[in-house]
Design a protein around this motif. Structure first.
Motif, PDB file in Angstrom:
ATOM      1  N   VAL A   1       0.832  -1.268  -0.389  1.00  0.00           N
ATOM      2  CA  VAL A   1      -0.318   0.343  -0.075  1.00  0.00           C
ATOM      3  C   VAL A   1       0.843   1.379   0.092  1.00  0.00           C
ATOM      4  O   VAL A   1       0.819   2.160  -0.893  1.00  0.00           O
TER       5      VAL A   1
ATOM      6  N   ASP B   1      -9.007   4.433  -5.682  1.00  0.00           N
ATOM      7  CA  ASP B   1      -8.793   4.640  -5.041  1.00  0.00           C
ATOM      8  C   ASP B   1      -8.360   6.205  -6.189  1.00  0.00           C
ATOM      9  O   ASP B   1      -8.077   6.803  -6.095  1.00  0.00           O
TER      10      ASP B   1
ATOM     11  N   TYR C   1       2.340   4.859  -2.993  1.00  0.00           N
ATOM     12  CA  TYR C   1       2.071   6.169  -3.056  1.00  0.00           C
ATOM     13  C   TYR C   1       3.494   6.704  -3.154  1.00  0.00           C
ATOM     14  O   TYR C   1       3.434   7.695  -3.128  1.00  0.00           O
TER      15      TYR C   1
ATOM     16  N   ILE D   1      -7.381   0.697  -3.042  1.00  0.00           N
ATOM     17  CA  ILE D   1      -5.912   1.161  -3.734  1.00  0.00           C
ATOM     18  C   ILE D   1      -6.235   2.039  -6.136  1.00  0.00           C
ATOM     19  O   ILE D   1      -6.363   3.066  -6.384  1.00  0.00           O
TER      20      ILE D   1
END
Length: 180
Positions: free
Chosen positions: A21, A84, A25, A81
């Protein structure tokens, strides 16, 4: 409790999720590449733990319970994810997650009834398309500038269709035991 190699591999997938995760990003293409690599490693450990457990007679209650849980946690994290980041549609994510919860519950129920819910070839194809689709959607165009996002979405759509199809078979097989 003693954890054998297959159980450690299963546990490693759960431990890997926060790193996976976090990786997505990271800025630039590196985040996509690292996240897709961790996802691929997790896929290999999923195959390896099952293979080793069966080959060496190391099948355990821990593995039977946590192997599918680890898989579902990783897949749900990846789908959330991707949702998103608007790399996959909400409907696809909902179908895939609902199917996973439904089939996991049915398998647990059937095991409690003394009968199993065998994995079908449709379920295997669903998993293959889902993993391939997630991997490509994670990469987007980060891998040698190849446009993998759209083919990844297509694989996830196919996976969603196969999910509904395989869930129907699971429900049909279990219906006599669960109907009111």
């Amino acid at each position: 409790m003693h954890l054998n190699l297959p159980n450690w591999l299963t546990l490693s997938r759960i431990i890997m999720i926060p790193f996976f995760v976090g990786a997505i990003y990271l800025s630039g293409d590196w985040g996509n590449l690292v996240a897709a690599s961790l996802f691929a490693i997790a896929g290999v450990t999923d195959w390896a733990d099952g293979y080793i457990a069966r080959k060496q007679g190391l099948v355990s209650a821990f593995g039977k319970f946590f192997d599918p849980v680890a898989d579902k946690l990783l897949v749900v994290a990846a789908l959330v994810i991707l949702l998103d980041q608007q790399r996959v549609d909400l409907v696809v994510v909902m179908v895939l997650i609902i199917r996973e919860i439904l089939v996991m519950a049915l398998r647990e129920f059937m095991a409690g009834q003394g009968s199993g819910a065998p994995v079908s070839w449709i379920g295997k194809w669903k998993t293959a398309m889902q993993m391939l689709g997630i991997g490509m959607a994670l990469l987007q165009d980060s891998f040698f500038s190849l446009p993998l996002g759209m083919p990844g979405q297509l694989c996830l759509y196919v996976s969603a269709v196969l999910s509904v199809w395989s869930a129907f078979y699971y429900m049909r097989d279990a219906w006599d035991k669960i109907r009111p």
